[in-house]
Scaffold this motif. Structure first.
Motif, short mmCIF file in Angstrom:
data_model
loop_
_atom_site.label_atom_id
_atom_site.label_comp_id
_atom_site.label_asym_id
_atom_site.label_seq_id
_atom_site.Cartn_x
_atom_site.Cartn_y
_atom_site.Cartn_z
N VAL A 25 8.32 0.43 8.37
CA VAL A 25 8.66 0.45 6.46
C VAL A 25 8.44 -1.80 6.64
CG1 VAL A 25 10.83 -0.70 6.04
CG2 VAL A 25 10.89 1.54 7.32
N GLY A 26 8.44 -1.99 8.01
CA GLY A 26 7.75 -3.19 7.61
C GLY A 26 7.23 -4.32 7.53
N THR A 27 5.39 -3.35 8.09
CA THR A 27 4.79 -3.46 7.29
C THR A 27 4.64 -3.09 6.23
OG1 THR A 27 3.96 -2.40 9.89
CG2 THR A 27 2.35 -1.96 7.40
N GLY A 28 5.16 -2.60 5.86
CA GLY A 28 4.76 -2.05 4.00
C GLY A 28 5.44 -2.85 3.20
N VAL A 29 6.58 -3.49 4.34
CA VAL A 29 7.59 -5.23 3.34
C VAL A 29 6.64 -6.10 3.23
CG1 VAL A 29 9.49 -6.98 3.84
CG2 VAL A 29 9.44 -4.28 3.72
N TYR A 30 5.91 -5.79 4.98
CA TYR A 30 4.50 -6.91 4.46
C TYR A 30 3.69 -6.95 3.80
CZ TYR A 30 0.55 -9.71 6.65
OH TYR A 30 -0.82 -10.66 6.83
N LEU A 31 3.27 -5.89 3.53
CA LEU A 31 2.39 -5.20 2.75
C LEU A 31 2.67 -5.87 1.23
CD1 LEU A 31 0.17 -2.75 4.55
CD2 LEU A 31 -0.65 -4.96 4.27
N THR A 32 3.54 -5.33 0.75
CA THR A 32 4.24 -5.61 -1.11
C THR A 32 4.03 -6.91 -1.43
OG1 THR A 32 5.26 -3.68 -0.64
CG2 THR A 32 6.17 -5.03 -2.03
N ILE A 33 4.78 -8.03 -0.04
CA ILE A 33 5.10 -9.26 -0.13
C ILE A 33 3.38 -9.97 -0.72
CG2 ILE A 33 5.50 -11.85 0.74
CD1 ILE A 33 8.07 -10.18 2.39
N ILE A 34 2.50 -9.48 0.48
CA ILE A 34 1.40 -10.28 0.42
C ILE A 34 0.29 -9.73 -0.95
CG2 ILE A 34 1.25 -10.40 2.87
CD1 ILE A 34 -1.56 -8.55 3.03
N LEU A 35 0.67 -8.87 -1.40
CA LEU A 35 -0.41 -7.82 -2.48
C LEU A 35 0.20 -7.57 -3.76
CD1 LEU A 35 -1.94 -5.35 -1.21
CD2 LEU A 35 -2.60 -7.32 -0.76
#
Length: 458
Positions: A25-35
């Motif tokens: 889930v953290g990977t999804g959060v990180y990618l959501t923020i940078i994109l």
């Protein structure tokens, strides 16, 4: 075998434990923020891309099957028994609050799946036979140079496919047919193996042709059936959704009729894990077919990934869990779990017809998953051994369908445990790839946005 099961239990507790779920889930959060929150920015565009004429005929010339066919095949893999049995198990073990965490994992999983598809499409290549191939192994090899990680992912995929996408699905299909129509497991297994053989013998295009027929039919069938059930319980829907939100943050044992063992931790862990298990965001499976689409830009096909997760978890899984909560089946029949909960929930409205309806849906879901996961397994096997392995892999695949449908409960439980672990192990090299190449994803997304702004892309 006992020692292997003990070792597998330890590994499984890690790959599907709280820390791994947090990593996913953290990977999804990180990618959501940078994109820039692409699951919202591209949400409308994802629907437009799915239902456009271009989705049927393709964009450009590079690729094997149409974007819609790639999506249908990917949905065949994700919309499986996990939507009926897995989602029900989540709320059985963690209470109604597990549904909320399932939704949270799906929201960020939309971005994760989009990025997986983008990278798989960007780094795809042709095999010795001229077929387009792609996925985490190709991304790791081309973008990071970590060939050993690429090899491990391919191995996990090739082996996990026999369990998670073959024997367990065949058994679920056989059990559903037995419950609905009283047909012995072995007969269902033989028929399923025959029908699967007819499709996979023709390769990806044959699989895609089958899934573009089966998947829309089965999804619409379950959606309409579930929608009717929810409408007939419309007065109970506010309380059902309210319970899902409230008990995600409050002690679920305070709920009237609560099942012993419910905790906030279990609600979070089981909801997140079953959500990820259902939509497979972060596991790296679906991109292996998405990347074969005839598309003009990796990000365009990536938006299909947003739709895939939304439909799988936010729509189909929600129908399952809210039906179980709203009909009172969750607390009224605490001894039931998995598909039995869903069958019972539908039976409260439809009677025996409800059981037959869910049985047919479960059989179709399982069959479509067998078709999609064959391609994932074949892709992993050919990456390691080359195209010469394909005929042998097909033969073994068909044999295992019969074994899975025929196998006893203890045999299937052991197969499920091993496959579940291998499926979770796929996530580790996949997530490493997503973090490692996230800068390239940002470049591709910016390029897509710029070209759309200049009207170079629709």
């Amino acid at each position: 075998m006992e020692l292997l099961l003990q070792i597998n239990g330890v590994v499984n507790s890690i790959v599907w434990g709280p820390w791994m779920c947090a990593f996913l889930v953290g990977t999804g959060v990180y990618l959501t923020i940078i994109l820039g929150v692409p699951q919202i920015r591209y949400f409308t565009l994802s629907f437009k891309n799915v239902f456009s004429k271009g989705a049927m005929r393709g964009y450009g010339e590079e690729g094997t099957i149409s974007p819609f066919a790639a999506l249908a095949t990917a949905l065949a893999g994700t919309v499986g028994s996990g939507n009926i049995a897995g989602a029900a198990t989540a709320i059985h073990l963690g209470g109604p609050g597990a549904a909320f965490w399932m939704w949270v994992s799906a929201i960020f999983g939309m971005t994760t799946k989009m990025v997986e598809v983008i990278l798989a499409t960007h780094y795809r290549e042709k095999d010795e036979a001229g077929n387009w191939r792609g996925g985490t192994m190709y991304v790791l090899r081309a973008a990071t140079g970590q060939k050993w990680l690429a090899w491990l992912f391919a191995l996990f995929a090739a082996l996990a496919a026999f369990g998670i996408g073959n024997m367990t699905q065949a058994n679920s299909s056989a059990e559903a047919v037995k419950l609905g129509f009283g047909v012995p497991h072995i007969y269902t297994g033989i028929v399923l193996a025959f029908l699967t053989g007819l499709v996979v013998i023709g390769g990806l295009k044959s699989i895609a042709n089958a899934t573009t027929i089966v998947v829309p039919f089965m999804c619409v069938l379950y959606f309409i059936g579930g929608l009717v059930l929810l409408i007939m319980n419309i007065d109970k829907l506010p309380a059902a959704f309210g319970a899902a939100f409230y008990y995600a943050f409050h002690d679920p044992m305070a709920m009237p009729g609560a099942v012993a063992g419910w905790t906030l931790r279990l609600a979070l862990v089981k909801g997140t894990a079953r959500g990820i298990f259902s939509n497979e965001a972060g596991l790296g499976s679906a991109p292996m077919v998405h990347c074969t689409a005839i598309t003009d830009h990796p990000v365009r096909q990536g938006t299909m990934g947003i739709f895939e997760v939304f439909f799988d978890t936010i729509i189909i899984c929600t129908i399952t869990v809210i039906s179980i909560i709203a009909t009172g089946t969750l607390t009224g029949r605490p001894e039931l779990t998995g598909a039995q909960l869903t069958l019972t929930a539908f039976s409260t409205v439809w009677g025996n017809i409800g059981m037959i309806f869910v049985a047919i849906s479960l059989a179709l879901f399982a069959y479509s998953t067998v078709l999609a996961w064959y391609w994932y397994g074949e892709t992993g096997a050919t990456y390691i051994l080359g195209v010469k392995v394909i005929p042998y892999y097909k033969a073994l695949w068909i044999i295992c369908i019969v074994l899975g449908a025929w196998g006893g409960s203890e045999f299937l439980r052991n197969i499920w445990d091993f496959a579940d672990t291998l499926n979770g192990l796929m996530a580790i090299p996949n997530l490493i790839a997503l973090w490692w190449v996230s800068g390239e994803v940002r470049r591709l997304v910016k390029d897509f946005d710029a070209k759309r702004a200049r009207n170079e892309l629709a």
